[in-house]
Motif scaffolding. Sequence first.
Motif, PDB file in Angstrom:
ATOM      1  N   SER A  28      24.400 -20.937 -13.785  1.00 36.55           N
ATOM      2  CA  SER A  28      24.983 -21.701 -14.934  1.00 36.55           C
ATOM      3  C   SER A  28      25.471 -23.220 -14.322  1.00 36.55           C
ATOM      4  CB  SER A  28      26.397 -21.487 -15.046  1.00 36.55           C
ATOM      5  OG  SER A  28      27.110 -21.368 -14.003  1.00 36.55           O
ATOM      6  N   SER A  52      21.726 -30.201 -21.590  1.00 35.73           N
ATOM      7  CA  SER A  52      22.742 -29.345 -21.732  1.00 35.73           C
ATOM      8  C   SER A  52      23.736 -29.941 -22.701  1.00 35.73           C
ATOM      9  CB  SER A  52      23.881 -28.815 -20.705  1.00 35.73           C
ATOM     10  OG  SER A  52      24.108 -29.324 -19.954  1.00 35.73           O
ATOM     11  N   LYS A  68      23.086 -22.083 -24.955  1.00 40.74           N
ATOM     12  CA  LYS A  68      23.667 -22.220 -23.323  1.00 40.74           C
ATOM     13  C   LYS A  68      24.286 -21.091 -23.127  1.00 40.74           C
ATOM     14  CE  LYS A  68      25.463 -26.271 -23.933  1.00 40.74           C
ATOM     15  NZ  LYS A  68      24.775 -26.263 -24.977  1.00 40.74           N
ATOM     16  N   LYS A  71      21.667 -18.835 -22.438  1.00 40.94           N
ATOM     17  CA  LYS A  71      20.797 -19.223 -21.227  1.00 40.94           C
ATOM     18  C   LYS A  71      20.115 -18.641 -21.388  1.00 40.94           C
ATOM     19  CE  LYS A  71      24.203 -18.408 -17.127  1.00 40.94           C
ATOM     20  NZ  LYS A  71      25.230 -17.622 -17.880  1.00 40.94           N
TER      21      LYS A  71
END
Lengths: 113, 115
Positions: A28, A52, A68, A71
Amino acid sequence: DQQVKQNSPSLSVQEGRISILNCDYTNSMFDYFLWYKKYPAEGPTFLISISSIKDKNEDGRFTVFLNKSAKHLSLHIVPSQPGDSAVYFCAASDRSNTGKLIFGQGTTLQVKP
Amino acid sequence: EAEVAQSPRYKITEKSQAVAFWCDPISGHATLYWYRQILGQGPELLVQFQDESVVDDSQLPKDRFSAERLKGVDSTLKIQPAELGDSAMYLCASSPTGTGGETQYFGPGTRLLVL
Protein backbone atom coordinates in the motif's frame (compact mmCIF):
# COMPACT_ATOMS: atom_id res chain seq x y z
CA ASP A 1 7.00 -12.30 -1.84
CA GLN A 2 5.84 -10.94 -5.19
CA GLN A 3 4.74 -7.37 -4.50
CA VAL A 4 3.73 -6.71 -8.11
CA LYS A 5 1.94 -9.43 -10.05
CA GLN A 6 0.92 -9.80 -13.64
CA ASN A 7 -1.13 -12.96 -13.57
CA SER A 8 -1.56 -13.35 -17.33
CA PRO A 9 1.68 -14.50 -18.96
CA SER A 10 0.30 -13.90 -22.43
CA LEU A 11 -2.51 -12.20 -24.33
CA SER A 12 -3.52 -12.43 -27.98
CA VAL A 13 -5.79 -9.90 -29.67
CA GLN A 14 -6.83 -9.02 -33.19
CA GLU A 15 -5.49 -5.88 -34.84
CA GLY A 16 -7.82 -2.93 -34.25
CA ARG A 17 -9.34 -4.37 -31.08
CA ILE A 18 -8.64 -3.36 -27.51
CA SER A 19 -5.80 -4.92 -25.50
CA ILE A 20 -6.18 -4.90 -21.71
CA LEU A 21 -3.20 -5.81 -19.59
CA ASN A 22 -3.64 -6.18 -15.85
CA CYS A 23 -1.41 -5.74 -12.84
CA ASP A 24 -1.99 -6.20 -9.10
CA TYR A 25 0.13 -5.00 -6.21
CA THR A 26 0.21 -5.72 -2.51
CA ASN A 27 2.27 -2.89 -0.99
CA SER A 28 0.00 0.00 0.00
CA MET A 29 3.05 2.31 0.12
CA PHE A 30 3.36 2.19 -3.67
CA ASP A 31 2.21 5.51 -5.06
CA TYR A 32 3.70 5.70 -8.54
CA PHE A 33 3.16 3.16 -11.28
CA LEU A 34 4.71 2.73 -14.70
CA TRP A 35 4.28 0.53 -17.73
CA TYR A 36 7.25 -0.51 -19.84
CA LYS A 37 7.31 -2.27 -23.18
CA LYS A 38 10.12 -4.63 -24.12
CA TYR A 39 11.08 -6.10 -27.47
CA PRO A 40 13.38 -9.14 -27.61
CA ALA A 41 17.07 -8.31 -27.14
CA GLU A 42 16.27 -4.71 -26.17
CA GLY A 43 15.90 -2.88 -22.89
CA PRO A 44 12.47 -1.87 -21.56
CA THR A 45 11.03 1.31 -23.05
CA PHE A 46 8.91 3.60 -20.89
CA LEU A 47 5.29 3.80 -22.05
CA ILE A 48 3.11 5.58 -19.55
CA SER A 49 2.89 6.27 -15.83
CA ILE A 50 0.33 7.24 -13.23
CA SER A 51 0.53 8.78 -9.81
CA SER A 52 -1.68 7.50 -7.01
CA ILE A 53 -3.47 10.86 -6.87
CA LYS A 54 -5.03 10.03 -10.23
CA ASP A 55 -7.19 7.17 -11.39
CA LYS A 56 -6.59 7.55 -15.11
CA ASN A 57 -3.85 8.76 -17.41
CA GLU A 58 -4.06 8.81 -21.18
CA ASP A 59 -1.41 9.15 -23.88
CA GLY A 60 -2.58 8.56 -27.42
CA ARG A 61 -3.66 4.96 -27.82
CA PHE A 62 -2.50 4.08 -24.30
CA THR A 63 -4.54 4.59 -21.14
CA VAL A 64 -3.64 3.44 -17.66
CA PHE A 65 -6.31 3.02 -15.00
CA LEU A 66 -5.59 2.80 -11.29
CA ASN A 67 -7.95 1.35 -8.69
CA LYS A 68 -6.26 2.01 -5.35
CA SER A 69 -8.86 0.28 -3.23
CA ALA A 70 -8.40 -2.91 -5.24
CA LYS A 71 -4.63 -2.37 -5.60
CA HIS A 72 -5.06 -2.94 -9.30
CA LEU A 73 -3.97 -1.17 -12.45
CA SER A 74 -4.58 -1.88 -16.08
CA LEU A 75 -3.18 -0.73 -19.40
CA HIS A 76 -5.58 -0.30 -22.31
CA ILE A 77 -4.31 -0.12 -25.86
CA VAL A 78 -6.87 1.06 -28.41
CA PRO A 79 -6.69 0.27 -31.25
CA SER A 80 -4.10 -2.47 -31.01
CA GLN A 81 -1.52 -2.66 -33.79
CA PRO A 82 0.86 -5.49 -34.80
CA GLY A 83 3.80 -3.29 -33.73
CA ASP A 84 2.44 -3.39 -30.19
CA SER A 85 3.43 -7.05 -29.96
CA ALA A 86 5.98 -7.14 -27.13
CA VAL A 87 6.36 -7.98 -23.46
CA TYR A 88 4.69 -5.44 -21.16
CA PHE A 89 5.91 -4.91 -17.61
CA CYS A 90 4.17 -2.97 -14.92
CA ALA A 91 6.33 -1.45 -12.20
CA ALA A 92 5.66 0.32 -8.93
CA SER A 93 7.58 2.55 -6.57
CA ASP A 94 7.23 4.17 -3.21
CA ARG A 95 8.01 7.87 -3.70
CA SER A 96 9.05 8.29 -0.09
CA ASN A 97 11.76 5.70 -0.70
CA THR A 98 14.70 5.61 -3.08
CA GLY A 99 12.72 5.45 -6.29
CA LYS A 100 13.43 1.75 -6.61
CA LEU A 101 11.09 0.07 -9.08
CA ILE A 102 9.45 -3.27 -8.35
CA PHE A 103 8.49 -5.05 -11.56
CA GLY A 104 5.85 -7.61 -12.36
CA GLN A 105 6.68 -10.76 -14.31
CA GLY A 106 5.51 -9.35 -17.62
CA THR A 107 2.72 -10.15 -20.09
CA THR A 108 3.50 -11.08 -23.67
CA LEU A 109 1.06 -9.36 -26.02
CA GLN A 110 0.55 -10.67 -29.52
CA VAL A 111 -1.48 -8.54 -31.91
CA LYS A 112 -2.57 -10.52 -34.94
CA PRO A 113 -3.02 -8.76 -38.31
CA GLU B 1 17.47 11.62 -28.22
CA ALA B 2 19.84 10.77 -25.35
CA GLU B 3 20.15 7.09 -24.54
CA VAL B 4 21.71 4.82 -21.96
CA ALA B 5 24.65 2.95 -23.48
CA GLN B 6 25.73 -0.54 -22.46
CA SER B 7 28.48 -2.87 -23.60
CA PRO B 8 28.96 -5.58 -24.51
CA ARG B 9 25.53 -6.49 -25.87
CA TYR B 10 26.26 -10.20 -25.55
CA LYS B 11 28.75 -12.14 -23.46
CA ILE B 12 29.42 -15.87 -23.34
CA THR B 13 31.72 -17.11 -20.61
CA GLU B 14 32.57 -20.27 -18.76
CA LYS B 15 31.72 -20.72 -15.11
CA SER B 16 34.38 -19.54 -12.69
CA GLN B 17 35.53 -16.86 -15.13
CA ALA B 18 35.26 -13.13 -14.46
CA VAL B 19 32.99 -10.88 -16.51
CA ALA B 20 32.42 -7.14 -16.54
CA PHE B 21 29.66 -4.97 -17.95
CA TRP B 22 29.80 -1.26 -18.66
CA CYS B 23 27.08 1.38 -18.60
CA ASP B 24 27.03 5.04 -19.58
CA PRO B 25 23.85 6.76 -18.37
CA ILE B 26 22.05 9.67 -19.98
CA SER B 27 24.14 12.81 -19.55
CA GLY B 28 23.25 14.68 -16.40
CA HIS B 29 21.41 11.80 -14.76
CA ALA B 30 22.56 11.51 -11.18
CA THR B 31 21.05 8.12 -10.49
CA LEU B 32 22.15 4.86 -12.06
CA TYR B 33 20.61 1.43 -11.57
CA TRP B 34 21.73 -2.08 -12.41
CA TYR B 35 18.96 -4.66 -12.83
CA ARG B 36 19.06 -8.36 -13.59
CA GLN B 37 16.30 -9.94 -15.62
CA ILE B 38 15.95 -13.70 -15.69
CA LEU B 39 13.94 -15.10 -18.59
CA GLY B 40 10.24 -15.09 -17.78
CA GLN B 41 10.60 -12.67 -14.90
CA GLY B 42 10.65 -8.92 -14.46
CA PRO B 43 13.83 -6.93 -13.87
CA GLU B 44 15.14 -7.03 -10.30
CA LEU B 45 17.26 -4.24 -8.86
CA LEU B 46 20.83 -5.23 -8.01
CA VAL B 47 22.34 -1.88 -7.09
CA GLN B 48 21.43 1.80 -7.18
CA PHE B 49 23.92 4.67 -7.27
CA GLN B 50 23.28 8.30 -6.44
CA ASP B 51 26.25 10.03 -8.09
CA GLU B 52 29.18 7.88 -6.93
CA SER B 53 27.52 6.58 -3.75
CA VAL B 54 25.65 3.31 -3.37
CA VAL B 55 22.06 3.92 -2.23
CA ASP B 56 20.78 0.35 -2.32
CA ASP B 57 22.70 -2.87 -2.87
CA SER B 58 20.54 -5.10 -0.71
CA GLN B 59 19.93 -7.59 -3.56
CA LEU B 60 23.51 -7.66 -4.84
CA PRO B 61 25.25 -11.03 -4.16
CA LYS B 62 28.30 -9.39 -2.68
CA ASP B 63 30.38 -12.53 -2.50
CA ARG B 64 30.72 -12.51 -6.28
CA PHE B 65 29.24 -9.27 -7.61
CA SER B 66 30.73 -5.80 -7.37
CA ALA B 67 29.72 -2.46 -8.84
CA GLU B 68 31.38 0.89 -9.01
CA ARG B 69 30.69 4.36 -10.32
CA LEU B 70 33.92 6.08 -9.46
CA LYS B 71 33.36 9.54 -10.97
CA GLY B 72 29.61 9.51 -10.70
CA VAL B 73 29.16 9.07 -14.44
CA ASP B 74 29.65 5.65 -16.05
CA SER B 75 29.56 2.41 -14.12
CA THR B 76 30.94 -1.12 -14.19
CA LEU B 77 29.30 -4.27 -12.85
CA LYS B 78 31.59 -7.25 -12.30
CA ILE B 79 30.94 -10.90 -11.57
CA GLN B 80 33.77 -13.07 -10.28
CA PRO B 81 33.50 -16.01 -10.44
CA ALA B 82 30.53 -16.43 -12.77
CA GLU B 83 28.10 -19.27 -12.04
CA LEU B 84 25.60 -21.01 -14.29
CA GLY B 85 22.72 -19.31 -12.50
CA ASP B 86 24.08 -15.88 -13.46
CA SER B 87 22.87 -16.34 -17.04
CA ALA B 88 20.45 -13.46 -17.51
CA MET B 89 19.98 -10.04 -19.08
CA TYR B 90 21.78 -7.28 -17.17
CA LEU B 91 20.08 -3.94 -17.60
CA CYS B 92 21.33 -0.50 -16.73
CA ALA B 93 18.95 2.41 -16.20
CA SER B 94 19.29 6.04 -15.23
CA SER B 95 17.07 8.80 -13.94
CA PRO B 96 17.65 12.50 -13.28
CA THR B 97 17.52 12.60 -9.49
CA GLY B 98 16.55 9.16 -8.20
CA THR B 99 13.57 10.42 -6.28
CA GLY B 100 10.41 8.40 -6.25
CA GLY B 101 7.90 9.09 -8.96
CA GLU B 102 10.54 9.50 -11.61
CA THR B 103 10.83 7.60 -14.89
CA GLN B 104 13.86 5.40 -15.30
CA TYR B 105 15.35 5.02 -18.78
CA PHE B 106 16.88 1.71 -19.72
CA GLY B 107 19.77 0.75 -21.92
CA PRO B 108 19.66 -2.18 -24.37
CA GLY B 109 21.11 -4.61 -21.82
CA THR B 110 23.88 -7.20 -21.82
CA ARG B 111 22.81 -10.78 -22.38
CA LEU B 112 25.10 -13.08 -20.36
CA LEU B 113 25.36 -16.80 -20.96
CA VAL B 114 27.46 -18.82 -18.54
CA LEU B 115 28.48 -22.29 -19.79
